[in-house]
Design an enzyme around this catalytic site. Structure first.
Site, PDB file in Angstrom:
ATOM      1  CG  HIS A  67      -2.131  -1.008   1.048  1.00 44.22           C
ATOM      2  ND1 HIS A  67      -3.211  -0.505   0.735  1.00 44.22           N
ATOM      3  CD2 HIS A  67      -2.135  -2.172   1.302  1.00 44.22           C
ATOM      4  CE1 HIS A  67      -4.070  -1.569   0.702  1.00 44.22           C
ATOM      5  NE2 HIS A  67      -3.290  -2.749   0.778  1.00 44.22           N
ATOM      6  CB  ILE A 121      -7.073   4.460   7.241  1.00 42.18           C
ATOM      7  CG1 ILE A 121      -8.715   4.406   7.758  1.00 42.18           C
ATOM      8  CG2 ILE A 121      -6.840   5.443   5.881  1.00 42.18           C
ATOM      9  CD1 ILE A 121      -8.533   5.552   8.680  1.00 42.18           C
TER      10      ILE A 121
END
Length: 174
Positions: A67, A121
């Site tokens: 990510h 997130i």
């Protein structure tokens, strides 16, 4: 796209179509392809979630390292995946002023130094303020707690991305 069409995809087409539902981890759809035929979208999600949660801690951290930083280098250089670009844009991460950008950079650096992987997130479910607040709060977690918290966020991202792919064809017909 109907579930029958998903089940009829070749291995290569399945991996190509779902290869980025978990950021830069085509291994995950590759690993679950053999579970076809899937009953429905929830069945695909369940197999992906089960695969991710079944990984050893090092594998989970590997997934997390795929990510990008929120509002980080990939955003600035234009190298985010299309999905990440859209998600960060919706959350307001693409329009940070210089002070906000500097603050995010500092928090991202502190987080990666503490945990060894980027902060993850589900940006689509959070505002810019929520993201900054949670990033600051989650710095207080221990590594194991944070790894599991981040993996839960990965599964949320995965679920939303799967829905975009599978349900987008249905929604355009409505």
């Amino acid at each position: 796209m109907e579930i029958n069409a998903v089940n009829a995809l070749t291995y290569e087409d399945f991996v190509k179509l779902f290869g980025n539902v978990v950021e830069k981890c085509p291994l995950i759809p590759a690993a679950i392809w053999s579970y076809r035929p899937f009953k429905d979208l929830a069945d695909i999600e369940a197999h992906m979630r089960e695969f991710i949660h079944g990984l050893p801690d090092s594998g989970k951290e590997g997934v997390l390292r795929c990510h990008p930083d929120l509002a980080g280098r990939d955003l600035q250089s234009g190298t985010l995946t299309r999905e990440s670009q859209e998600e960060q844009s919706r959350a307001g991460m693409t329009t940070l002023d210089s002070a906000e950008s500097l603050h995010m950079s500092s928090l991202n650096t502190e987080y990666k130094e503490r945990f060894g992987f980027p902060f993850v997130i589900c940006a689509r479910l959070n505002s810019k303020a929520d993201i900054v607040r949670q990033l600051s709060e989650r710095l207080n977690n221990d590594r194991a707690t944070e790894r599991e918290r981040a993996i839960e966020e990965v599964t949320k991202i995965c679920s939303l991305r799967l829905r975009n792919i599978v349900l987008s064809d249905i929604q355009t017909k409505l």
